[in-house]
Design a protein around this motif. Structure first.
Motif, short mmCIF file in Angstrom:
data_model
loop_
_atom_site.label_atom_id
_atom_site.label_comp_id
_atom_site.label_asym_id
_atom_site.label_seq_id
_atom_site.Cartn_x
_atom_site.Cartn_y
_atom_site.Cartn_z
N UNK A 59 3.19 -26.00 10.42
CA UNK A 59 4.21 -25.32 11.22
C UNK A 59 5.03 -24.38 10.34
N UNK A 60 5.65 -23.39 10.99
CA UNK A 60 6.54 -22.49 10.25
C UNK A 60 7.56 -21.89 11.22
N UNK A 61 8.72 -21.58 10.69
CA UNK A 61 9.76 -20.94 11.49
C UNK A 61 9.82 -19.46 11.15
N UNK A 62 9.85 -18.63 12.18
CA UNK A 62 9.83 -17.18 12.00
C UNK A 62 10.69 -16.50 13.05
N UNK A 63 11.01 -15.24 12.78
CA UNK A 63 11.59 -14.36 13.80
C UNK A 63 10.48 -13.39 14.20
#
Length: 221
Positions: free
Chosen positions: A133-137
């Motif tokens: 998983x990864x958090x991005x804009x």
């Protein structure tokens, strides 16, 4: 068209100054934009008038079928105008992205129109085993036939948004609302968009849920 007028008015200083000069010289009460919009404004008035006439006309009266038909036709015209206004506004928004250095030409198609766009903070869950998983804009573009998602930092450096890791045909997209628990035990809703290779979760439920649901419904008709 109002879209053409607005675009020229905003970008062309000479055009804007000339219009202001002519308006002052004529001592007119209305500006050109007000006059151009008048035919569009009349359609809802006609609709209200016909509705009022129908309410006050007996169903047995000879004019009742004609009034009913006229109301149906004028509402169809109003729907068509609203759709064209929306498409014109969407085209203007696409032009704004182009002006910011984002190459949108790969997404232009005669049948395609933009429904909603916006920057969204999201969690991306890869459907490929081991990718995590990864958090991005990401910049979202919801069109009538596809969903496009691009990392914010890649917007100005990419010229082909038709690539499958950016563009998902809506026929291959599934969306749902998921209740997520916080560490303190509270719950909040998130939207989950599942495509061919990723699941994207984000919390802007009120903004995106209705338009996603409608777009997906239209594509599965």
């Amino acid at each position: 068209q109002m879209g053409v007028y607005s675009s020229i008015f905003e970008r062309n200083m000479k055009f804007r100054l000339k219009l202001e000069e002519l308006h002052d010289r004529a001592r007119a009460k209305q500006k050109l934009a007000d006059i151009l919009i008048m035919p569009i404004q009349r359609i809802p008035r006609y609709s209200l008038l016909l509705q009022d006439l129908l309410r006050n006309t007996a169903e047995t009266h000879a004019d009742y079928p004609t009034l009913t038909s006229a109301l149906t036709q004028i509402m169809d015209v109003a729907d068509h105008i609203n759709e064209e206004v929306r498409r014109s506004e969407n085209s203007r928004r696409m032009e704004e992205f182009a002006a910011k250095g984002v190459d949108m030409t790969s997404l232009i198609a005669s049948h395609r129109y933009l429904i909603r766009e916006g920057l969204v903070k999201c969690q991306v869950n890869s459907l490929v085993p081991g990718m995590g998983k990864k958090k991005e804009v990401r910049q979202f573009f919801l069109f009538n036939d596809c969903f496009v998602h691009v990392r914010k930092d890649l917007l100005k450096h990419e010229s082909d948004f038709n690539q499958p890791h950016y563009l998902w045909p809506l026929m291959l997209v599934w969306a749902k609302v998921v209740a997520v628990s916080t560490p303190r035990g509270a719950e909040h809703d998130t939207v989950s968009i599942i495509g061919p290779n990723e699941e994207i979760e984000f919390s802007d439920v009120d903004l995106w849920k209705p338009v996603l649901a409608e777009a997906l419904k239209e594509n599965f008709k």
